[in-house]
Design an enzyme around this catalytic site. Sequence first.
Site, mmCIF file in Angstrom:
data_model
loop_
_atom_site.group_PDB
_atom_site.id
_atom_site.type_symbol
_atom_site.label_atom_id
_atom_site.label_comp_id
_atom_site.label_asym_id
_atom_site.label_seq_id
_atom_site.Cartn_x
_atom_site.Cartn_y
_atom_site.Cartn_z
ATOM 1 N N GLU A 65 0.853 -1.184 0.000
ATOM 2 C CA GLU A 65 0.000 0.000 0.000
ATOM 3 C C GLU A 65 0.895 1.243 0.000
ATOM 4 O O GLU A 65 1.910 1.293 0.690
ATOM 5 C CB GLU A 65 -0.866 -0.016 1.256
ATOM 6 C CG GLU A 65 -1.829 1.152 1.368
ATOM 7 C CD GLU A 65 -2.645 1.086 2.659
ATOM 8 O OE1 GLU A 65 -3.811 1.494 2.632
ATOM 9 O OE2 GLU A 65 -2.105 0.616 3.692
ATOM 10 N N LYS A 140 -10.263 -0.176 -2.097
ATOM 11 C CA LYS A 140 -10.338 -0.529 -0.681
ATOM 12 C C LYS A 140 -11.701 -0.190 -0.085
ATOM 13 O O LYS A 140 -12.164 0.939 -0.172
ATOM 14 C CB LYS A 140 -9.236 0.215 0.072
ATOM 15 C CG LYS A 140 -9.092 -0.128 1.541
ATOM 16 C CD LYS A 140 -7.949 0.686 2.132
ATOM 17 C CE LYS A 140 -7.723 0.418 3.598
ATOM 18 N NZ LYS A 140 -6.639 1.276 4.139
ATOM 19 N N CYS A 183 -4.762 -3.634 3.276
ATOM 20 C CA CYS A 183 -4.468 -3.193 4.641
ATOM 21 C C CYS A 183 -5.620 -3.430 5.630
ATOM 22 O O CYS A 183 -5.837 -4.544 6.082
ATOM 23 C CB CYS A 183 -4.040 -1.733 4.616
ATOM 24 S SG CYS A 183 -3.119 -1.223 6.104
#
Length: 305
Positions: A65, A140, A183
């Site tokens: 990321e 995301k 993440c």
Amino acid sequence: MRLSPASLAAALWTVREQIRMSSSLPVAAVCQMTATPDKEANFSACTRLVEQAKEGGASMVFLPEGFDYIGSSREETLALSESLDGDIITRYTHLARKLDLWLSLGGFHERGHDWKTDRRIYNSHVIINGKGEVVSVYRKAHLFDVELTSKGVSLKESAFTVAGPRLLPPVQTPIGKVGLGVCYDLRFPELSSALQRHGAEILTFPSAFTVATGAAHWEVLLRARAIETQCFVLAAAQVGSHHSRRASYGHALAVDPWGVVIGDCGGTDVGVALVQIDLQTLRDVRRDMPVQQHRREKDFYCSLD
């Protein structure tokens, strides 16, 4: 000549590694880097990691990321962002084609569809194949809005980022079917389970975990996702100080379907962990412990609602 126990162990380890790496199993490269606001320096650092992975026999390389940059303020983060057809992704498509490598670019600052009106971005996980084609873009879904005052952690990702609208089907790659997350998505097991149900053999969570949350939760979460889905889990990571206001935990990891850590880049330096992806191991684990066959129907798990 008689070898000491330590020397014998080292020699045996070397032989095992040579046998392992000389087999026909595909190799994945899990990378660790320290991004800054300097996009050019970051691209140079990533290129070196990708080239190193290629030399090590990798057929797919995973970058973390924020591989493109990590800004020092909201304003800088937005100003440095680009669209998918901008310079950064174009350069990575050329790199993938040149080296004939698949790339997982795990957290690209993509200008949102309403950029001109709301000036917000997506945190996008981009997959590029060995021909230099973008084959999947996952945005995301879970945004990191956390205030841990006792730990010195304060981030509000939703202040400048739009949550992605949906999961994407796993992508067939040279190392297996890869399910995409980013993440903070790691903390939501429903996401991993959904990807596994749709065929994922490998889950990937490119990250920039804070030092406090990484030390407490990083490895245990990655191993848990591997164990419960019986998938390989690959997690490229940021490490060290990005600027005066932010640092990352590191420990880019690879975990096998039994929950064993098979690659760890450590918590200090940039680098690459090369791991072989043995899908027969995955099939054996799923056969011997058929968790998915034992799962009850969906309504059962909603019976308390």
